[in-house]
Design a protein around this motif. Structure first.
Motif, PDB file in Angstrom:
ATOM      1  N   LYS A  33       0.822  -1.210   0.000  1.00  0.00           N
ATOM      2  CA  LYS A  33       0.000   0.000   0.000  1.00  0.00           C
ATOM      3  C   LYS A  33       0.858   1.263   0.000  1.00  0.00           C
ATOM      4  CE  LYS A  33      -3.774   0.308   2.375  1.00  0.00           C
ATOM      5  NZ  LYS A  33      -4.751   0.286   3.496  1.00  0.00           N
ATOM      6  N   LEU A  34       2.014   1.179   0.608  1.00  0.00           N
ATOM      7  CA  LEU A  34       2.913   2.325   0.694  1.00  0.00           C
ATOM      8  C   LEU A  34       3.316   2.852  -0.681  1.00  0.00           C
ATOM      9  CD1 LEU A  34       4.571   4.012   2.798  1.00  0.00           C
ATOM     10  CD2 LEU A  34       6.433   2.378   2.452  1.00  0.00           C
ATOM     11  N   HIS A  35       3.254   1.995  -1.696  1.00  0.00           N
ATOM     12  CA  HIS A  35       3.747   2.366  -3.018  1.00  0.00           C
ATOM     13  C   HIS A  35       2.675   2.903  -3.964  1.00  0.00           C
ATOM     14  CE1 HIS A  35       6.777  -0.892  -1.840  1.00  0.00           C
ATOM     15  NE2 HIS A  35       7.430   0.245  -1.789  1.00  0.00           N
ATOM     16  N   PHE A  36       1.409   2.803  -3.582  1.00  0.00           N
ATOM     17  CA  PHE A  36       0.333   3.142  -4.508  1.00  0.00           C
ATOM     18  C   PHE A  36       0.410   4.578  -5.018  1.00  0.00           C
ATOM     19  CE2 PHE A  36      -2.849  -0.188  -2.681  1.00  0.00           C
ATOM     20  CZ  PHE A  36      -2.047  -1.188  -3.207  1.00  0.00           C
ATOM     21  N   ARG A  37       0.899   5.495  -4.192  1.00  0.00           N
ATOM     22  CA  ARG A  37       0.944   6.902  -4.589  1.00  0.00           C
ATOM     23  C   ARG A  37       2.370   7.417  -4.754  1.00  0.00           C
ATOM     24  NH1 ARG A  37      -3.169   5.481  -5.820  1.00  0.00           N
ATOM     25  NH2 ARG A  37      -5.261   6.224  -5.253  1.00  0.00           N
ATOM     26  N   ASN A  38       3.302   6.489  -4.922  1.00  0.00           N
ATOM     27  CA  ASN A  38       4.692   6.867  -5.175  1.00  0.00           C
ATOM     28  C   ASN A  38       4.837   7.122  -6.674  1.00  0.00           C
ATOM     29  OD1 ASN A  38       7.524   6.777  -5.778  1.00  0.00           O
ATOM     30  ND2 ASN A  38       7.882   5.668  -3.859  1.00  0.00           N
ATOM     31  N   LYS A  39       4.731   8.383  -7.066  1.00  0.00           N
ATOM     32  CA  LYS A  39       4.674   8.733  -8.489  1.00  0.00           C
ATOM     33  C   LYS A  39       5.917   8.286  -9.258  1.00  0.00           C
ATOM     34  CE  LYS A  39       1.616  12.712  -7.854  1.00  0.00           C
ATOM     35  NZ  LYS A  39       1.442  14.178  -8.062  1.00  0.00           N
ATOM     36  N   LYS A  40       7.077   8.399  -8.622  1.00  0.00           N
ATOM     37  CA  LYS A  40       8.314   8.006  -9.299  1.00  0.00           C
ATOM     38  C   LYS A  40       8.328   6.514  -9.587  1.00  0.00           C
ATOM     39  CE  LYS A  40      13.355   8.306  -8.901  1.00  0.00           C
ATOM     40  NZ  LYS A  40      14.486   8.760  -8.042  1.00  0.00           N
ATOM     41  N   LEU A  41       7.906   5.741  -8.609  1.00  0.00           N
ATOM     42  CA  LEU A  41       7.891   4.288  -8.774  1.00  0.00           C
ATOM     43  C   LEU A  41       6.829   3.854  -9.780  1.00  0.00           C
ATOM     44  CD1 LEU A  41       9.256   1.727  -7.757  1.00  0.00           C
ATOM     45  CD2 LEU A  41       7.539   1.597  -5.947  1.00  0.00           C
ATOM     46  N   ILE A  42       5.672   4.487  -9.739  1.00  0.00           N
ATOM     47  CA  ILE A  42       4.613   4.172 -10.693  1.00  0.00           C
ATOM     48  C   ILE A  42       5.081   4.454 -12.117  1.00  0.00           C
ATOM     49  CG2 ILE A  42       2.316   4.833 -11.500  1.00  0.00           C
ATOM     50  CD1 ILE A  42       2.300   3.092  -8.992  1.00  0.00           C
TER      51      ILE A  42
ATOM     52  N   GLY B  97      -3.292   3.800 -15.330  1.00  0.00           N
ATOM     53  CA  GLY B  97      -3.572   2.377 -15.509  1.00  0.00           C
ATOM     54  C   GLY B  97      -2.652   1.503 -14.669  1.00  0.00           C
ATOM     55  N   THR B  98      -1.417   1.950 -14.474  1.00  0.00           N
ATOM     56  CA  THR B  98      -0.461   1.203 -13.664  1.00  0.00           C
ATOM     57  C   THR B  98      -0.878   1.195 -12.200  1.00  0.00           C
ATOM     58  OG1 THR B  98       1.343   1.725 -15.201  1.00  0.00           O
ATOM     59  CG2 THR B  98       1.961   1.021 -12.988  1.00  0.00           C
ATOM     60  N   ILE B  99      -1.362   2.341 -11.701  1.00  0.00           N
ATOM     61  CA  ILE B  99      -1.864   2.413 -10.328  1.00  0.00           C
ATOM     62  C   ILE B  99      -3.056   1.474 -10.163  1.00  0.00           C
ATOM     63  CG2 ILE B  99      -2.994   3.888  -8.621  1.00  0.00           C
ATOM     64  CD1 ILE B  99      -1.392   6.230  -9.779  1.00  0.00           C
ATOM     65  N   ASN B 100      -3.948   1.497 -11.140  1.00  0.00           N
ATOM     66  CA  ASN B 100      -5.121   0.621 -11.102  1.00  0.00           C
ATOM     67  C   ASN B 100      -4.709  -0.851 -11.087  1.00  0.00           C
ATOM     68  OD1 ASN B 100      -8.159   0.191 -11.518  1.00  0.00           O
ATOM     69  ND2 ASN B 100      -7.286  -0.895 -13.270  1.00  0.00           N
ATOM     70  N   TRP B 101      -3.712  -1.193 -11.905  1.00  0.00           N
ATOM     71  CA  TRP B 101      -3.208  -2.569 -11.955  1.00  0.00           C
ATOM     72  C   TRP B 101      -2.604  -2.978 -10.621  1.00  0.00           C
ATOM     73  CZ3 TRP B 101       1.984  -4.119 -11.468  1.00  0.00           C
ATOM     74  CH2 TRP B 101       2.212  -5.486 -11.699  1.00  0.00           C
ATOM     75  N   LEU B 102      -1.810  -2.107 -10.023  1.00  0.00           N
ATOM     76  CA  LEU B 102      -1.151  -2.414  -8.763  1.00  0.00           C
ATOM     77  C   LEU B 102      -2.169  -2.612  -7.642  1.00  0.00           C
ATOM     78  CD1 LEU B 102       1.720  -2.757  -7.634  1.00  0.00           C
ATOM     79  CD2 LEU B 102       1.699  -0.332  -7.036  1.00  0.00           C
ATOM     80  N   GLU B 103      -3.197  -1.779  -7.631  1.00  0.00           N
ATOM     81  CA  GLU B 103      -4.214  -1.869  -6.581  1.00  0.00           C
ATOM     82  C   GLU B 103      -5.153  -3.062  -6.784  1.00  0.00           C
ATOM     83  OE1 GLU B 103      -6.221   1.542  -5.040  1.00  0.00           O
ATOM     84  OE2 GLU B 103      -4.805   2.922  -5.950  1.00  0.00           O
ATOM     85  N   ASN B 104      -5.665  -3.209  -8.002  1.00  0.00           N
ATOM     86  CA  ASN B 104      -6.712  -4.200  -8.250  1.00  0.00           C
ATOM     87  C   ASN B 104      -6.196  -5.567  -8.689  1.00  0.00           C
ATOM     88  OD1 ASN B 104      -9.230  -2.549  -7.834  1.00  0.00           O
ATOM     89  ND2 ASN B 104      -8.252  -1.295  -9.396  1.00  0.00           N
ATOM     90  N   ASN B 105      -5.105  -5.607  -9.437  1.00  0.00           N
ATOM     91  CA  ASN B 105      -4.611  -6.884  -9.944  1.00  0.00           C
ATOM     92  C   ASN B 105      -3.549  -7.514  -9.064  1.00  0.00           C
ATOM     93  OD1 ASN B 105      -5.717  -5.300 -12.335  1.00  0.00           O
ATOM     94  ND2 ASN B 105      -5.443  -7.302 -13.268  1.00  0.00           N
ATOM     95  N   VAL B 106      -2.920  -6.693  -8.222  1.00  0.00           N
ATOM     96  CA  VAL B 106      -1.917  -7.234  -7.304  1.00  0.00           C
ATOM     97  C   VAL B 106      -2.440  -7.205  -5.870  1.00  0.00           C
ATOM     98  CG1 VAL B 106       0.431  -7.042  -6.405  1.00  0.00           C
ATOM     99  CG2 VAL B 106      -0.015  -6.558  -8.814  1.00  0.00           C
ATOM    100  N   TYR B 107      -2.718  -6.020  -5.348  1.00  0.00           N
ATOM    101  CA  TYR B 107      -3.116  -5.896  -3.942  1.00  0.00           C
ATOM    102  C   TYR B 107      -4.392  -6.673  -3.620  1.00  0.00           C
ATOM    103  CZ  TYR B 107      -4.601  -3.874   0.487  1.00  0.00           C
ATOM    104  OH  TYR B 107      -5.021  -3.713   1.780  1.00  0.00           O
TER     105      TYR B 107
END
Length: 220
Positions: free
Chosen positions: A45-54, A78-88
């Motif tokens: 969850k810590l990474h969801f809003r890390n713009k550089k990492l996204i 789309g990458t944020i959506n993937w990280l939240e919904n397809n991974v988390y």
């Protein structure tokens, strides 16, 4: 109610790692790589809003799209959506960032499709984002991921699927101890803004456009 011990262990352990929301706690769950090359860091969850990492994830996916069965326009949103919904939110999936000894992200890899009665774990999303430097870091990362999976869950099988024409990746996996298992025909499908390859259950008159090579880790 979930009764399979393996499924419970995977689901609970993955959830704990993916729910981390502070740096101090995250540091306790890093997995060191051999020869002090770096470490694995669970995507959480810590990474969801890390713009550089996204942005890095989006860039790496775009540059390595040839290795994925699903292809679409890559965006940060789309990458944020993937990280939240397809991974988390996927209880049978986890992703680890590969960081070098200076804590710089150079790639990622993980497990998927781990909620099953057969105690199978599939290696997933292996990408080296930074191609130069850090010789051997992805080999070390894979060894650490395999050891973590075996020690934590005692799966009956660890396997992966790779396009049969990706000779570089196949050679890499063979050196790590994966053995060729079977070839899986894949068929191309298209939707607006989306192109993907997948198997077809049952008989079909269509000709396969690609093939997966399924490989099984021999130490299982």
């Amino acid at each position: 109610m979930i009764s399979n011990k393996f499924i419970v262990q995977v689901s609970q352990h993955f959830h704990i790692l993916k729910s981390i929301d502070n740096v101090v706690k995250l540091s306790k769950y890093t997995i060191p790589l051999e020869n002090n090359l770096g470490f694995l860091l669970p995507a959480c969850k810590l990474h969801f809003r890390n713009k550089k990492l996204i942005s890095l994830l989006a860039e790496w996916r775009s540059k390595n799209s040839f290795a994925f069965p699903t292809r679409f326009k890559i965006t940060n949103k789309g990458t944020i959506n993937w990280l939240e919904n397809n991974v988390y939110k996927n209880e049978g999936r986890i992703l680890f960032f590969v960081l070098d000894d200076s804590k710089v992200p150079v790639g990622h890899l993980g497990y998927a499709n781990c909620i099953n009665d057969d105690k199978f774990m599939e290696i997933d999303n292996v990408v080296r984002g930074v191609k130069k430097g850090n010789n051997g870091i992805m080999t070390s990362a894979m060894k650490s991921l395999l050891k973590w999976g075996l020690d934590s869950f005692s799966p009956s099988r660890i396997y992966l699927r790779v396009f049969s024409d990706n000779e570089h990746a196949i050679s890499f996996y063979r050196k790590l101890g994966f053995l060729d298992s079977r070839v899986i025909p894949l068929y191309k499908f298209e939707k607006p803004g989306l192109e993907y390859y997948e198997p077809i259950d049952g008989e079909t008159t269509k000709n396969p456009e690609k093939y997966y090579l399924e490989m099984i880790y021999k130490n299982n």
